[in-house]
Design an enzyme around this catalytic site. Sequence first.
Site, PDB file in Angstrom:
ATOM      1  N   ASP A   1      -4.671  69.623  -0.347  1.00 35.42           N
ATOM      2  CA  ASP A   1      -3.233  69.915  -0.356  1.00 35.42           C
ATOM      3  C   ASP A   1      -2.514  69.173  -1.480  1.00 35.42           C
ATOM      4  O   ASP A   1      -2.942  68.078  -1.894  1.00 35.42           O
ATOM      5  CB  ASP A   1      -2.621  69.535   0.992  1.00 35.42           C
ATOM      6  CG  ASP A   1      -3.111  70.438   2.112  1.00 35.42           C
ATOM      7  OD1 ASP A   1      -3.555  71.559   1.798  1.00 35.42           O
ATOM      8  OD2 ASP A   1      -3.068  70.021   3.283  1.00 35.42           O
TER       9      ASP A   1
ATOM     10  N   TYR B   1       3.135  75.860   1.410  1.00 36.87           N
ATOM     11  CA  TYR B   1       2.745  74.557   1.969  1.00 36.87           C
ATOM     12  C   TYR B   1       3.830  74.027   2.883  1.00 36.87           C
ATOM     13  O   TYR B   1       5.022  74.050   2.551  1.00 36.87           O
ATOM     14  CB  TYR B   1       2.461  73.572   0.841  1.00 36.87           C
ATOM     15  CG  TYR B   1       1.819  72.297   1.311  1.00 36.87           C
ATOM     16  CD1 TYR B   1       0.672  72.315   2.083  1.00 36.87           C
ATOM     17  CD2 TYR B   1       2.368  71.062   0.975  1.00 36.87           C
ATOM     18  CE1 TYR B   1       0.082  71.147   2.514  1.00 36.87           C
ATOM     19  CE2 TYR B   1       1.777  69.885   1.397  1.00 36.87           C
ATOM     20  CZ  TYR B   1       0.638  69.943   2.173  1.00 36.87           C
ATOM     21  OH  TYR B   1       0.050  68.771   2.605  1.00 36.87           O
TER      22      TYR B   1
ATOM     23  N   HIS C   1       7.594  70.442  -5.266  1.00 42.38           N
ATOM     24  CA  HIS C   1       7.275  71.257  -4.110  1.00 42.38           C
ATOM     25  C   HIS C   1       8.301  72.369  -3.932  1.00 42.38           C
ATOM     26  O   HIS C   1       9.384  72.332  -4.495  1.00 42.38           O
ATOM     27  CB  HIS C   1       7.214  70.395  -2.849  1.00 42.38           C
ATOM     28  CG  HIS C   1       6.014  69.513  -2.803  1.00 42.38           C
ATOM     29  ND1 HIS C   1       5.682  68.771  -1.695  1.00 42.38           N
ATOM     30  CD2 HIS C   1       5.056  69.249  -3.721  1.00 42.38           C
ATOM     31  CE1 HIS C   1       4.578  68.082  -1.934  1.00 42.38           C
ATOM     32  NE2 HIS C   1       4.185  68.362  -3.164  1.00 42.38           N
TER      33      HIS C   1
ATOM     34  N   ASP D   1      -0.179  66.978  -2.060  1.00 36.34           N
ATOM     35  CA  ASP D   1       0.677  65.846  -1.722  1.00 36.34           C
ATOM     36  C   ASP D   1      -0.146  64.562  -1.827  1.00 36.34           C
ATOM     37  O   ASP D   1      -1.277  64.564  -2.312  1.00 36.34           O
ATOM     38  CB  ASP D   1       1.276  66.012  -0.318  1.00 36.34           C
ATOM     39  CG  ASP D   1       0.208  66.180   0.760  1.00 36.34           C
ATOM     40  OD1 ASP D   1      -0.992  66.050   0.447  1.00 36.34           O
ATOM     41  OD2 ASP D   1       0.568  66.448   1.916  1.00 36.34           O
TER      42      ASP D   1
ATOM     43  N   ARG E   1       4.264  70.913   4.331  1.00 32.11           N
ATOM     44  CA  ARG E   1       4.711  69.515   4.306  1.00 32.11           C
ATOM     45  C   ARG E   1       5.512  69.304   3.025  1.00 32.11           C
ATOM     46  O   ARG E   1       4.957  68.977   1.983  1.00 32.11           O
ATOM     47  CB  ARG E   1       3.528  68.558   4.392  1.00 32.11           C
ATOM     48  CG  ARG E   1       2.795  68.643   5.728  1.00 32.11           C
ATOM     49  CD  ARG E   1       1.697  67.605   5.852  1.00 32.11           C
ATOM     50  NE  ARG E   1       0.986  67.754   7.113  1.00 32.11           N
ATOM     51  CZ  ARG E   1      -0.108  68.490   7.279  1.00 32.11           C
ATOM     52  NH1 ARG E   1      -0.611  69.141   6.233  1.00 32.11           N
ATOM     53  NH2 ARG E   1      -0.692  68.596   8.447  1.00 32.11           N
TER      54      ARG E   1
ATOM     55  N   GLU F   1      -1.600  62.710   0.471  1.00 32.41           N
ATOM     56  CA  GLU F   1      -2.837  62.726   1.249  1.00 32.41           C
ATOM     57  C   GLU F   1      -3.887  63.595   0.569  1.00 32.41           C
ATOM     58  O   GLU F   1      -5.066  63.244   0.516  1.00 32.41           O
ATOM     59  CB  GLU F   1      -2.558  63.232   2.671  1.00 32.41           C
ATOM     60  CG  GLU F   1      -1.692  62.314   3.509  1.00 32.41           C
ATOM     61  CD  GLU F   1      -2.346  60.972   3.770  1.00 32.41           C
ATOM     62  OE1 GLU F   1      -3.585  60.928   3.948  1.00 32.41           O
ATOM     63  OE2 GLU F   1      -1.624  59.957   3.785  1.00 32.41           O
TER      64      GLU F   1
ATOM     65  N   GLU G   1     -10.057  71.376   2.302  1.00 34.94           N
ATOM     66  CA  GLU G   1     -10.160  70.621   3.553  1.00 34.94           C
ATOM     67  C   GLU G   1     -10.798  71.406   4.689  1.00 34.94           C
ATOM     68  O   GLU G   1     -11.681  70.907   5.371  1.00 34.94           O
ATOM     69  CB  GLU G   1      -8.764  70.149   4.022  1.00 34.94           C
ATOM     70  CG  GLU G   1      -8.063  69.203   3.074  1.00 34.94           C
ATOM     71  CD  GLU G   1      -7.056  69.942   2.228  1.00 34.94           C
ATOM     72  OE1 GLU G   1      -7.415  71.018   1.718  1.00 34.94           O
ATOM     73  OE2 GLU G   1      -5.927  69.451   2.067  1.00 34.94           O
TER      74      GLU G   1
END
Length: 853
Positions: free
Chosen positions: A82, A299, A345, A84, A301, A86, A9
């Site tokens: 990432d 990470y 996670h 997740d 989130r 998104e 990203e």
Amino acid sequence: MAHKLVIVESPAKARTISRYLGKDYEVEACGGHVRDLPEDEFGVDVDNGFEPTYEVLPARGRTVGKLKKSSKQAELVYLAPDPDREGEAIAWHLTHALDLPEGKVRRATFHEITREAVREAFESPRGLDMDLVNAQQARRILDRIVGYELSPLISKKIVRGLSAGRVQSVALRFVVEREREIEAFEPEEYWEIIAWLTREGEKEAFEAKLLQLDGEDLSISSEQVAEQAVKRLRAESYRVHSVRRRKRRSRPFAPLITSTLQQSASSRLRLSTAQTMRLAQQLYEGVEIEGQSEGLITYMRTDSTRVSERALRAVREHVREAYGAAYLPSRPNTFKSPVGAQAAHEAIRPTDVSRTPESVRSYLPDRLWRLYDLIWRSFVASQMNPAVYDVTEAQIETESGLFLAVGRRMVFDGYTRVMPPDKKREADQLLPQLAEGEALRLRELVPSQHFTQPPPRYTEASLVRELEKRGIGRPSTYAPTISTLLRRNYVRRRRRALVPTDLGSVVTEKLVGHFPRELDYRFTRDMEEKLDRIEAGEADWRETLREFYGDFSRDMTRARENMTAVAEDGLEQEQRCPKCGRNMVARFSRQGDKFLGCSGFPECDHTISLNRAEAEQTEHKCPECGAPMVKRTSRRSTPYLSCSRYPQCRRVMGLDREGNPVEMKPRSTTGLKCQKCGGRVNVQQHNGERRLVCSRCSEMQPLATLEDALRQTELAGVAEGEACEECGGPMAVRRSKRGFFLGCSRYPECKGTRPLSSDRLPDAMPTQECCEKCGRPMVLRWGKFGRFLACSGFPQCRNTWQLPGSLKECPRDGCDGHLVPKISPQGKEMYGCTRFPQCDHVADRAPGGKKGK
């Protein structure tokens, strides 16, 4: 050309990852989402199974073109956003935007940016997880349906430019309903009685609280009853009824997850949720340590408290070596994750526990370092032994009363050695060695008056905790939700509390009245659980959308017919427009404030401001002009006095506890940073002069006169080292109606121009001028259109003074200063000398002139 392309990203993440991969890999950044639903249309075909139409974002057009060219020349394309929903959606959109064949795509995921984690991810890549993609698509389309339908409706009925959201509107409802509870709350008086007792022959007293009177639980609601009880108890004898001794263990908290990180950063570091996530993103993607980019945390989130075996071994070894075997539990501490947490996670932790906060302090800015320090300490403390306390509870009886004395003594600090408690509690008292039946001597009985308190307003931290407890939203949505409420002026911060505006209250009232199902807490929670089921592959995302849309579309049809506009609700028949005689109606500004506007708008634009807290007349006189002073309340709910002749007279005064006027002391804290160590700079008196002193390294900086500051911050006419790109000639600093820029010195033969970068502007310089609003020093700064004076307390105080382009010379003999517009601490507008305080010449200035940038 590299054989393999890696897409992440952000550029920071790309720099960090490129260090761990060989020369066969080219790492590029896509900037986040590259495709989304169109901005100017619905973009969802409801009749065709909610088929979305995606478009490449205009801001990502050049990036997509560059990546498409690179991907055609690569053997393999690794998508590494990432780990997740998104991130998976970004990877999926990249495959379509870049026209990548399925056999060429690899998905690499890692929860920490370290050499081992990155190499492991690239050695065992996987394909795209369409369950994760579909869960994100369902959430995005849900938000589009709600926002696209509701936002125009409330904008039409209330005020233009409003928005509504599936999670945002429910979060706003929490804040509004809490405010209504506070407004409806009626405090009740109650009294407590504390006895100060000593053992016979000893001087050290301890306190005991009255629990029962005449065999019943204490309930005293008036001063008269309290005085009667004290009179009785003073005449009675005191003895120890029972003594209970026990050990109490205080266990460490779980390692941080997204919600607890935001809560801890809010309470301990005074950071907003948005600030916390922005700083955590930097720590995750990588910061420069000894010339190399290093990812410092995992990470950020996540809702899982799981910790990898490798990290557990490392932290247990660190605890043993740094603090001793007594602090290390026999087995690793385990913690329960919230319901629905993603087990794959990890918790938020440092990527390398041996990289202590002290070892990286010189490489990180202050706020970034403090957040890393919080994460590191939370993780290490979570794998330490509990703190142990000796607790003694003694019941003390009289003929009519029963008291309780509690003493606590720490016998082992445990995890608190690394992570001290957040809130400073009152110092624990130590009880003497008491024995049952022992007689005690009464030294004093102290009654105290109290009132029941309403529930506290939500802060950002407590609102996140409430959303998490109710199962509303997910780690990635907490910070954006609160930021949207603040940006839309639905809520305001007041002493860190979230207070709904008039606009936020009426939006909630309208939505709850017409969309009770969609604004219900349980419905929103159930929808989050359905999205989790889609992610787990247990539900179909199109069917979930179909179930939601059927009822929602019916509610929308009814709301369009039945929802009344605010102007129709607030018709004030008794108040007429003084300009045209029409009725005045209630309206709302975009800032969230309620006002009365003429119903004849736009033919008549007359408005009347409505202030909830009207100014209260007092008997005090303004010491500046003699006019009556009025009592007002600041945005931080602090009462103060201001002159009733404002804005002609701007004198303000504070109020003491008894309500008497007092001079307001200048603020000592500033928003400036020490140039030597980055610490916070405060204002202190030194040998009778005000100076700036760093709170960390004690570096001292004198305050300059405005004349000296003006001379030292002159902008050079020629930009040294800057050459014209068209002719190679030297560049000069020029000014247009749009501000300063660099232009070729050979103009008009050469018309080459270039923006003037901010690093070319002189540094800000603190001056001896005082802000009339808070008393802090004013700082001379450069802006787009020239120099101006701004309060050093920014952002708490945003006061500014405008400086004219040309300055008049001071008329006083022997003074080489100039006259500039100023405002005295009493609010008087005047012209003052830039040589102040050496020259105190002033000249009158017409009030109401321009002040500010």
